[in-house]
Design a protein around this motif. Structure first.
Motif, PDB file in Angstrom:
ATOM      1  N   ARG A   1      -3.675   6.628   6.549  1.00  0.00           N
ATOM      2  CA  ARG A   1      -4.739   5.758   6.599  1.00  0.00           C
ATOM      3  C   ARG A   1      -5.754   5.932   5.486  1.00  0.00           C
ATOM      4  O   ARG A   1      -6.082   4.825   5.153  1.00  0.00           O
ATOM      5  CB  ARG A   1      -5.564   6.083   8.131  1.00  0.00           C
ATOM      6  CG  ARG A   1      -6.755   5.291   8.268  1.00  0.00           C
ATOM      7  CD  ARG A   1      -7.399   5.451   9.777  1.00  0.00           C
ATOM      8  NE  ARG A   1      -7.844   6.977   9.657  1.00  0.00           N
ATOM      9  CZ  ARG A   1      -7.255   8.029  10.255  1.00  0.00           C
ATOM     10  NH1 ARG A   1      -6.190   7.946  11.202  1.00  0.00           N
ATOM     11  NH2 ARG A   1      -7.859   9.265  10.286  1.00  0.00           N
TER      12      ARG A   1
ATOM     13  N   GLY B   1      -5.853  -5.974   5.711  1.00  0.00           N
ATOM     14  CA  GLY B   1      -4.532  -5.354   5.502  1.00  0.00           C
ATOM     15  C   GLY B   1      -4.021  -4.627   7.001  1.00  0.00           C
ATOM     16  O   GLY B   1      -4.700  -4.554   7.802  1.00  0.00           O
TER      17      GLY B   1
ATOM     18  N   TRP C   1      -4.618   3.882   2.783  1.00  0.00           N
ATOM     19  CA  TRP C   1      -4.761   2.450   2.937  1.00  0.00           C
ATOM     20  C   TRP C   1      -6.181   2.227   2.474  1.00  0.00           C
ATOM     21  O   TRP C   1      -6.572   1.205   1.703  1.00  0.00           O
ATOM     22  CB  TRP C   1      -4.534   2.209   4.335  1.00  0.00           C
ATOM     23  CG  TRP C   1      -3.284   1.488   4.601  1.00  0.00           C
ATOM     24  CD1 TRP C   1      -2.208   1.914   5.170  1.00  0.00           C
ATOM     25  CD2 TRP C   1      -2.876   0.181   4.192  1.00  0.00           C
ATOM     26  NE1 TRP C   1      -1.053   0.959   5.380  1.00  0.00           N
ATOM     27  CE2 TRP C   1      -1.598  -0.394   4.701  1.00  0.00           C
ATOM     28  CE3 TRP C   1      -3.589  -1.054   3.687  1.00  0.00           C
ATOM     29  CZ2 TRP C   1      -0.897  -1.491   4.826  1.00  0.00           C
ATOM     30  CZ3 TRP C   1      -2.995  -2.501   3.638  1.00  0.00           C
ATOM     31  CH2 TRP C   1      -1.760  -2.588   4.065  1.00  0.00           C
ATOM     32  N   GLN C   2      -6.993   3.086   3.178  1.00  0.00           N
ATOM     33  CA  GLN C   2      -8.557   2.718   2.663  1.00  0.00           C
ATOM     34  C   GLN C   2      -8.805   2.904   1.235  1.00  0.00           C
ATOM     35  O   GLN C   2      -9.540   2.075   0.616  1.00  0.00           O
ATOM     36  CB  GLN C   2      -9.193   3.901   3.625  1.00  0.00           C
ATOM     37  CG  GLN C   2      -9.262   3.597   4.946  1.00  0.00           C
ATOM     38  CD  GLN C   2      -9.673   4.625   5.791  1.00  0.00           C
ATOM     39  OE1 GLN C   2      -9.926   5.797   5.203  1.00  0.00           O
ATOM     40  NE2 GLN C   2     -10.433   4.529   7.230  1.00  0.00           N
TER      41      GLN C   2
ATOM     42  N   GLY D   1      -0.284   3.660   1.633  1.00  0.00           N
ATOM     43  CA  GLY D   1      -0.125   4.141   2.857  1.00  0.00           C
ATOM     44  C   GLY D   1       0.580   3.698   3.848  1.00  0.00           C
ATOM     45  O   GLY D   1       0.490   4.053   5.015  1.00  0.00           O
ATOM     46  N   SER D   2       1.570   3.009   3.555  1.00  0.00           N
ATOM     47  CA  SER D   2       2.814   2.370   3.969  1.00  0.00           C
ATOM     48  C   SER D   2       3.570   3.595   4.395  1.00  0.00           C
ATOM     49  O   SER D   2       4.025   4.311   3.587  1.00  0.00           O
ATOM     50  CB  SER D   2       3.444   1.426   3.779  1.00  0.00           C
ATOM     51  OG  SER D   2       4.668   0.968   4.331  1.00  0.00           O
TER      52      SER D   2
ATOM     53  N   ASP E   1      -0.958  -1.370  -4.106  1.00  0.00           N
ATOM     54  CA  ASP E   1      -2.325  -0.728  -4.166  1.00  0.00           C
ATOM     55  C   ASP E   1      -3.479  -1.652  -4.994  1.00  0.00           C
ATOM     56  O   ASP E   1      -3.826  -2.446  -4.284  1.00  0.00           O
ATOM     57  CB  ASP E   1      -2.154   0.695  -4.753  1.00  0.00           C
ATOM     58  CG  ASP E   1      -1.698   1.729  -3.673  1.00  0.00           C
ATOM     59  OD1 ASP E   1      -1.891   1.492  -2.501  1.00  0.00           O
ATOM     60  OD2 ASP E   1      -0.855   2.726  -4.130  1.00  0.00           O
TER      61      ASP E   1
ATOM     62  N   ILE F   1      -6.860  -0.454  -0.659  1.00  0.00           N
ATOM     63  CA  ILE F   1      -7.611  -1.643  -0.255  1.00  0.00           C
ATOM     64  C   ILE F   1      -9.073  -1.629  -0.741  1.00  0.00           C
ATOM     65  O   ILE F   1      -9.566  -2.818  -0.977  1.00  0.00           O
ATOM     66  CB  ILE F   1      -7.364  -2.274   0.999  1.00  0.00           C
ATOM     67  CG1 ILE F   1      -7.456  -3.525   1.241  1.00  0.00           C
ATOM     68  CG2 ILE F   1      -8.323  -1.185   1.938  1.00  0.00           C
ATOM     69  CD1 ILE F   1      -7.037  -4.030   2.436  1.00  0.00           C
TER      70      ILE F   1
ATOM     71  N   GLY G   1      -2.964  -1.354   7.613  1.00  0.00           N
ATOM     72  CA  GLY G   1      -3.699  -0.107   7.763  1.00  0.00           C
ATOM     73  C   GLY G   1      -2.300   0.625   8.425  1.00  0.00           C
ATOM     74  O   GLY G   1      -1.430   0.391   8.799  1.00  0.00           O
ATOM     75  N   SER G   2      -3.057   1.947   8.903  1.00  0.00           N
ATOM     76  CA  SER G   2      -2.165   3.027   9.572  1.00  0.00           C
ATOM     77  C   SER G   2      -3.013   3.607  10.308  1.00  0.00           C
ATOM     78  O   SER G   2      -4.129   4.183  10.322  1.00  0.00           O
ATOM     79  CB  SER G   2      -1.228   3.679   8.699  1.00  0.00           C
ATOM     80  OG  SER G   2      -0.759   4.843   9.149  1.00  0.00           O
TER      81      SER G   2
ATOM     82  N   LEU H   1      -9.075  -3.413   8.384  1.00  0.00           N
ATOM     83  CA  LEU H   1      -7.816  -2.947   8.635  1.00  0.00           C
ATOM     84  C   LEU H   1      -7.464  -3.217  10.035  1.00  0.00           C
ATOM     85  O   LEU H   1      -8.107  -3.519  11.033  1.00  0.00           O
ATOM     86  CB  LEU H   1      -7.494  -1.639   8.487  1.00  0.00           C
ATOM     87  CG  LEU H   1      -7.758  -0.904   6.964  1.00  0.00           C
ATOM     88  CD1 LEU H   1      -7.458   0.530   6.946  1.00  0.00           C
ATOM     89  CD2 LEU H   1      -6.898  -1.614   6.282  1.00  0.00           C
TER      90      LEU H   1
ATOM     91  N   SER I   1       1.121  -1.447   0.108  1.00  0.00           N
ATOM     92  CA  SER I   1      -0.080   0.154  -0.017  1.00  0.00           C
ATOM     93  C   SER I   1       0.882   1.128   0.057  1.00  0.00           C
ATOM     94  O   SER I   1       1.913   1.452   0.576  1.00  0.00           O
ATOM     95  CB  SER I   1      -0.829   0.046   1.218  1.00  0.00           C
ATOM     96  OG  SER I   1      -1.547   1.334   1.417  1.00  0.00           O
TER      97      SER I   1
END
Length: 264
Positions: free
Chosen positions: A151, A142, A154-155, A74-75, A113, A158, A144-145, A178, A72
């Motif tokens: 975050r 996943g 990530w949303q 979002g990492s 992604d 995913i 998440g964060s 998440l 992701s």
């Protein structure tokens, strides 16, 4: 210009984990011969990111095409590595990662992604568990964060990937949960309450503590199906990496041509 490929993954003390990543890279389908280095953010002595940079530059590489092998954007690792490589001026979040020594030009790619290849890989891992697609929900889980901005990425990623998995698989629904912030148990209970059989798919590159311990522990006492199978190994991952490389090559060569035109 002499391009080289630097594939960066997180790293693990588990030698099998490292071999899985290396095997995926060994089948890389490229239209031309380009040097490749596989490096890790941490835990793999002698194979860290600076080691990969040095290997490519010692081979005469002028442009390093970086493929961040993370699931992701979002990492936070994706962000801090881009900064430490000099591909962006500042990290979005404070990091302890120091700047790398890089002489070559760096061209930073994209993590997994919602790529269509990844949706196929997920379904391939779940296919044998599916019994009645018309009443099944696939739930992607996943990491998440908890950090704002990360975050949301990530949303977004995913969530879009879940839609692709639903299209590929033909199941009634697909959703995501998440671990951070934790929504795994709530999502399984929600879809079970609608009369769906829930197929849980871990969105991780390879098996480890999260897939073997954390996810099953969060779902204790619920009814669901879970193979624990992660994205790797899978023959499509080299194809995904190859696509990323070709996109970067086109971008780099396009920029180079534009620079030549300006000089004329």
């Amino acid at each position: 210009m002499k391009p080289g490929i630097l594939i960066i993954s997180h790293g693990s003390r588990d030698g099998a984990w490292v071999r899985i990543v290396e095997e995926a890279v060994s089948g890389l389908p490229l239209c031309e011969e380009i040097p490749v280095a596989v490096s890790f953010l941490e835990l793999v002595e002698g194979r860290l990111i600076q080691d990969g940079i040095n290997k490519l530059e010692h081979g005469g590489v002028t442009d390093i095409l970086v493929i961040p092998l993370f699931v992701s954007s979002g990492s936070t690792h994706v962000d801090e590595i881009e900064y430490a490589l000099g591909a962006k001026a500042e990290p979005e979040r404070e990091t302890d990662l120091e700047l790398f020594t890089v002489k070559a030009r760096v061209h930073y790619g994209y993590p997994v992604d919602d790529d269509p290849d990844i949706a196929v890989m997920i379904w391939d891992k779940l296919r044998e568990m599916s019994k009645d697609p018309a009443r099944e929900t696939i739930l992607l889980v996943g990491h998440g964060s908890v950090h704002d901005g990360f975050r949301q990425r990530w949303q977004k990623g995913i969530g879009s990937l879940a839609n692709r998995v639903r299209e590929v698989s033909g199941v009634a629904a697909a959703d995501y949960a998440l671990l951070n912030p934790d929504s795994v148990r709530d999502k399984v209970e929600y879809w079970s309450g609608k009369g769906h059989d829930v197929l849980v798919a871990p969105l991780f590159l390879s098996e480890g503590y999260f897939t073997k311990v954390v996810i099953p522990r969060k779902l204790k006492g619920l009814t669901y199906r879970y193979s624990g199978k992660t994205l790797l190994p899978h023959p499509l991952l080299p194809h995904w990496i190859g696509n990323q490389v070709e996109l970067l090559l086109r971008r780099v060569r396009g920029e180079g041509q534009a620079g030549l035109e300006q000089k004329k």
